[in-house]
Design a protein around this motif. Structure first.
Motif, PDB file in Angstrom:
ATOM      1  N   GLU A  41      14.401  83.338 -83.707  1.00 13.05           N
ATOM      2  CA  GLU A  41      14.919  84.005 -84.911  1.00 13.05           C
ATOM      3  C   GLU A  41      14.828  85.512 -84.669  1.00 13.05           C
ATOM      4  O   GLU A  41      13.762  86.022 -84.334  1.00 13.05           O
ATOM      5  N   GLY A 201      11.331  86.891 -85.175  1.00 10.25           N
ATOM      6  CA  GLY A 201      10.683  86.513 -86.437  1.00 10.25           C
ATOM      7  C   GLY A 201       9.827  85.268 -86.351  1.00 10.25           C
ATOM      8  O   GLY A 201       9.134  84.931 -87.316  1.00 10.25           O
ATOM      9  N   ASN A 202       9.884  84.563 -85.215  1.00  5.41           N
ATOM     10  CA  ASN A 202       9.155  83.281 -85.142  1.00  5.41           C
ATOM     11  C   ASN A 202       8.436  83.097 -83.813  1.00  5.41           C
ATOM     12  O   ASN A 202       8.602  82.056 -83.154  1.00  5.41           O
ATOM     13  N   PRO A 203       7.617  84.074 -83.387  1.00 10.21           N
ATOM     14  CA  PRO A 203       6.956  83.925 -82.079  1.00 10.21           C
ATOM     15  C   PRO A 203       6.130  82.638 -81.973  1.00 10.21           C
ATOM     16  O   PRO A 203       6.023  82.058 -80.894  1.00 10.21           O
ATOM     17  N   GLU A 204       5.600  82.175 -83.110  1.00 12.94           N
ATOM     18  CA  GLU A 204       4.747  80.983 -83.088  1.00 12.94           C
ATOM     19  C   GLU A 204       5.536  79.705 -82.784  1.00 12.94           C
ATOM     20  O   GLU A 204       4.945  78.677 -82.477  1.00 12.94           O
ATOM     21  N   GLU A 205       6.836  79.774 -82.883  1.00 12.93           N
ATOM     22  CA  GLU A 205       7.635  78.566 -82.641  1.00 12.93           C
ATOM     23  C   GLU A 205       8.236  78.552 -81.237  1.00 12.93           C
ATOM     24  O   GLU A 205       8.970  77.631 -80.887  1.00 12.93           O
ATOM     25  N   LEU A 206       7.962  79.579 -80.441  1.00 15.07           N
ATOM     26  CA  LEU A 206       8.624  79.702 -79.140  1.00 15.07           C
ATOM     27  C   LEU A 206       7.737  79.215 -77.984  1.00 15.07           C
ATOM     28  O   LEU A 206       6.574  79.011 -78.134  1.00 15.07           O
TER      29      LEU A 206
END
Lengths: 206, 811
Positions: A41, A201-206
């Motif tokens: 994102e 916006g979504n480093p935790e999902e990568l």
């Protein structure tokens, strides 16, 4: 079979639903710590609160779904000390399991983080463009999965003819590093590559 | 590779051999989950999975899509889940592609927390202590408790709780409760207390019923937006809620590509739908849609942009001349808008700006855009209505669609949720319910505490003036509304922990949910991949279909189908003949298929052929669906089902309810759509203590709470509180920090997504996360209902679960 397999992403219509990611995880039976495809994102914009309490903003956001781009100049292959990482006869960047020692140099060098270390195997794993599906005449799992029909694949030149060639956008890395076989239709609010307007916006999902 | 299933729905073999196979597969899943070895195969070997069979099945959750899945099976174990791959995917007969949730089905079916055996509670209720019992013991216990409840308190004391974990199927569906096999069982035993409304759409149903005479009415079909010049959505986020490719998002993107229409989305969040289709996002404070719409109406009326001819011919209550007889002056919509009514306040853009947070100039421009775009589609999702003033928001949005003459024409809309056409399909017959009373589904906890005090005029009881009994026996099948999805988890738990109130709770489910923890008797059901069923499409605009979902694998452990469970209870209670009509579940499938063929004669001759075919499609034909098209053409010949036969901008029924009902302090039910300030609304003084308005949007990770336990989904779509960058900075919270979200009702600890994609002063905690309290009662699962209130909305008595004030602090 393709000679120069490439992905095309219509970023303008991508909802960031991540069905491509889950279809890939199911097809490759991946554990949660290995992702062959990621949806990033990219978002930014400022808020201004007026004296009457009303708000104005220029917020933007878009999603970029990326797996291995089976690059023309794959830095993962150049950095592999055992020649395990190679391009096969169909242009698919692949791992030779007999040669791979799991040193992870390819992972560190790839700007897309495409090669993924499998701790259970002790070797590198990655997107193989669903070679088995291609051999059966089927599209890769991620492409066949996309509910919004935003992901496409094909021979690079044919995709260029169909969709045109577009400059890469933020937050994708400079294409000169690896010459990825990746084509995009930019989002209508896209920022140019290298832009500092937004952030992931979504480093935790990568 | 593709093989047609040769299985019939009844062909599953359950021998020792297949038991061992899936048992070891699951053992592998549990023990080696983190390493990715799901079937005892090494990663390199996993690359060439084989399948003995590929069986069509479906995802039956409550998202309003209904997606086809193709399950690959090897040695009795599911090895892969694909979706519809048939045909050339040309729009209209396109592939019904599942979203990420359906694609993760393998990890749902094989989740480590599957319920395995019948169990009986041994600790305190809700404590989660159970011991294994036999099916025989479970059936005996339920029958004895059911007999006791009926004998001592009557059939009205038995309630089937709202549950939507299985909504696509015919035999195993869990919603509506009156359409389930449990309802059939109860109707054989003298009936049960029924309910009306849904947690999804309670307020909009009542609002549209009173406006258009049809509670279920939607707006024009999504594909009809190909004719629109402009579309304005209030809420509506199909990109996450109904993400499947058979449904809204593909229709919407296709319509937009065809027409190039401009789309404006009004929402507190910059949603994924806004990312992919919006030309402009207008952020709005939650619960203030009616203020914005009133100001739009003011601008439209005072600038001669209103379709006065439409209002006079097709509506009542627009102006004083169009009011029904016997209503005092000053009660018309125009009087309210222009400030000629009792509040003497013109609803100018300046008035609205301060309430809804949208600058005056933007409201003015929006009014002119809506007033001049011909045609213009005005539509809303179901988020705006899930508020303490939700009925008013719905009606005020519909009023703008009317005021601009967009109802009943192509490219326009009613202001409701964009709709689809519905294919007639067979329904499971549940016999008739001798109990006539029903309650608003949201007030079941009230009915446990004070059933006999609940009346028609105070609590919305229907079919009776007053309840006779409190709820004493609670059925809960494939649902998580006992704790997780009902408001105010702490209050609910206190009510249920008192075992003298509701005496029996029977839960039938796949997983140990927070609702399951409250069971007295807890029964393991099969997942929908372990049984066959007939599955009709849900919301889709351009193509109708049914999925013939075969049995993919044998039932695991001691899991059973809900039909068979109820069949055993029926036997024990002496009503089996009437319940079953002598049929087994498989025989019902054959019987229902024969009924379906009467409705759809071009279905294949045999059920076996249907299951082999997988999907029956009726591709799009003719023009998109337009509600009230015939009314628009000839209102005298085709009147609406409202009392006046016209669109009721002024509803005399609501106006009278507002005068006659016993309402809570501060509540009002006006006759025309008005903006009402509410408890915990944007202007509640309580914001001094709890400054953040908290809503709970529907996240892609789950459908409500279903799929909330799937590791893949938690990995790719994190559960987080969305907090605006400014609000986060003021609290020293950085992206990824954990924060405490609390109000007078409870406390949640959750990771924070710091983002510009939500309005300052507003936060969203996506609904459906699994409630996971610590011993002190703080929830670490991120369940919004720890913070929501059980106070119902004034008219629909529905769930205002987006009306919450909270404070957020860094942990």
């Amino acid at each position: 079979m393709l000679k120069r397999p490439a992905f095309h992403i219509d970023i303008d219509i991508c909802t960031g639903c991540k069905t491509c990611m889950v279809a890939c995880m199911d097809k490759n039976d991946l554990p949660v710590n290995i992702l062959f495809r990621r949806v990033t994102e990219y978002t930014g914009g400022e808020w201004v609160t007026n004296p009457d309490g009303t708000c104005e903003q220029d917020v933007f956001a878009y999603y970029v779904s990326i797996s291995c781009n089976h690059c023309e100049n794959p830095i993962c292959i150049r950095s592999c000390p055992t020649t395990a990482m190679h391009k096969d006869e169909n242009g698919i960047v692949s791992v030779d399991y007999d040669k791979c020692v799991g040193c992870r140099y390819c992972e560190w060098s790839c700007p897309y983080r495409a090669p993924q270390y499998d701790p259970e195997l002790g070797k590198m794993t990655k997107c193989d463009f669903c070679r088995d599906y291609l051999l059966e005449g089927k599209p890769p799992a991620c492409v066949a999965a996309c509910p919004n029909r935003a992901l496409h694949f094909g021979e690079y030149d044919e995709l260029v003819a169909r969709y045109g060639k577009t400059d890469i956008i933020a937050p994708l890395p400079d294409t000169s590093i690896t010459r990825p076989n990746l084509l995009i239709r930019p989002h209508r609010k896209a920022r140019p590559a290298g832009s500092k307007d937004g952030r992931v916006g979504n480093p935790e999902e990568l | 590779m593709k093989k047609k299933s040769k299985r019939t729905p009844s062909a599953g073999k359950s021998g020792r051999r297949s038991f061992m196979k899936w048992s070891s597969a699951l053992g592998g899943a549990t023990a080696l989950c983190g390493t990715g070895v799901f079937y005892g195969l090494k990663a390199a070997e996993r690359r060439k999975p084989e399948a003995d069979d590929i069986i069509w099945t479906s995802c039956n959750v409550n998202c309003s899509s209904r997606c086809a899945l193709r399950a690959h099976v090897k040695d009795g174990v599911i090895t892969r889940i694909e979706t519809d791959n048939a045909g050339d995917d040309a729009y209209g007969g396109h592939q019904i592609r599942a979203c990420l949730r359906g694609r993760s089905m393998r990890h749902l079916v094989y989740a480590p927390d599957r319920l395995k055996y019948p169990m009986k509670r041994v600790g305190k209720r809700g404590e989660g202590k159970f011991e294994r019992i036999t099916w025989h013991e479970a059936i005996n216990e339920i029958a004895a408790r059911l007999r006791k409840a009926i004998r001592e308190h009557g059939n009205e004391s038995v309630y089937i709780n709202y549950a939507t974990g299985q909504v696509g199927s015919t035999l195993s569906k869990s919603w509506p409760p009156s359409g389930t096999v449990i309802a059939r069982l109860m109707n054989c035993l003298g009936g049960f207390l029924d309910q009306y409304g849904t947690y999804s759409s309670a307020m909009i149903r009542e609002a549209m019923m009173r406006t258009y005479g049809d509670g279920g009415i939607g707006s024009n079909g999504v594909n009809d937006m190909a004719y629109s010049k402009l579309a304005v959505f209030f809420g509506w986020n199909p990109g996450e809620t109904a993400a499947g490719g058979s449904a809204f998002m593909h229709d919407l993107l296709t319509a937009r590509a065809k027409s190039g229409l401009r789309i404006i989305i009004i929402d507190p969040c910059f949603t994924d739908t806004a990312v992919s289709v919006a030309d402009e996002w207008i952020p709005i404070r939650p619960g203030t849609d009616a203020a914005l719409c009133s100001a739009l109406a003011y601008e439209i009326v005072t600038n001669n942009l209103a379709d006065e001819d439409f209002m006079h011919r097709f509506t009542v209550g627009y102006d004083e001349a169009g009011m029904p007889r016997g209503v005092p002056g000053g009660n018309s919509y125009k009087s309210y808008i222009l400030g000629h009514g009792r509040d003497r306040t013109p609803k100018t853009p300046k008035w609205a700006a301060e309430i809804c947070g949208i600058p005056e100039h933007r409201i003015t421009r929006l009014a002119h855009e809506i007033g001049t775009a011909k045609p213009c589609c005005i539509a809303q999702g179901w988020g705006p209505q899930r508020q303490a003033n939700g009925e008013q928001s719905c009606r005020s949005i519909a009023a703008i669609a009317c005021l601009t003459g967009n109802v009943g024409i192509h490219g326009g809309g009613t202001g409701a949720l964009p709709d689809c056409s519905h294919m007639p399909f067979v329904r499971f017959p549940t016999l008739s319910n001798p109990v006539k009373a029903s309650i608003p589904m949201f007030l079941w906890t009230d009915a446990i505490v004070r059933g006999p005090e609940m009346t028609a005029k105070r609590d919305g009881i229907r079919g009776a003036d007053q309840l006779k009994s409190p709820i004493k026996f609670l059925w809960n099948y494939a649902g998580n509304c006992i704790v997780n999805q009902h408001s105010d988890c702490n209050k609910t738990q206190a009510i249920l922990q008192d075992e003298t109130r509701c005496e029996t709770i029977v839960v039938m489910d796949n997983f140990m949910t927070s609702s399951a923890r409250y069971a007295d008797i807890l029964l393991p059901c099969v997942s929908n991949l372990e049984e066959a069923d007939l599955v009709c499409h849900d919301n889709t605009a351009a193509q109708q279909y049914a999925i013939f979902a075969g049995k993919v694998v044998d039932p695991m452990w001691e899991c059973r189908s809900v039909y068979d469970i109820c069949s055993d209870i029926a036997k024990r209670m002496g009503v089996w003949e009437q319940y079953s009509e002598g049929r087994t579940r498989d025989e019902w499938i054959h019987y229902l298929y024969a009924q379906a063929r009467i409705i759809l004669p071009d279905l294949p001759p045999t059920v076996e052929e249907a299951f082999g075919m997988g999907i029956y499609r009726r591709p799009a034909q003719g023009e998109p669906f337009v509600p009230f098209e015939s009314f628009r053409k000839d209102p005298e010949k085709n009147p609406l089902k409202t009392p006046s036969g016209k669109i009721e901008i002024f509803s005399r029924y609501m106006w009278e309810c507002g005068r006659e009902w016993e309402l809570a302090a501060g509540d009002r039910i006006p006759g025309v759509p008005e903006f009402l300030d509410t408890w915990e609304g944007a202007r509640d003084p309580l914001r001094a203590e709890f400054p953040i308005q908290l809503i709970g949007h529907h996240s892609k990770q789950r459908t409500h709470s279903t799929y909330g336990n799937v590791d893949w989904l938690k990995r790719v779509a994190a559960h987080e509180l969305w907090l605006n960058t400014e609000d986060a900075e003021a609290r020293g919270i950085r992206h990824g920090d954990r924060a405490k979200v609390f109000n007078g009702r409870g406390e949640v600890e959750v990771r924070v997504k710091v983002t510009p994609r939500i309005m300052p002063g507003v936060a969203t905690l996506p609904e459906g996360a699994w409630y996971t309290p610590d011993p002190d009662g703080t929830d670490h699962g991120g369940c919004i209902n720890v913070l929501t209130s059980q106070r119902p909305s004034p008219f629909a008595k529905g769930n205002p679960q987006h009306t919450n004030l909270v404070q957020v602090v860094k942990v």
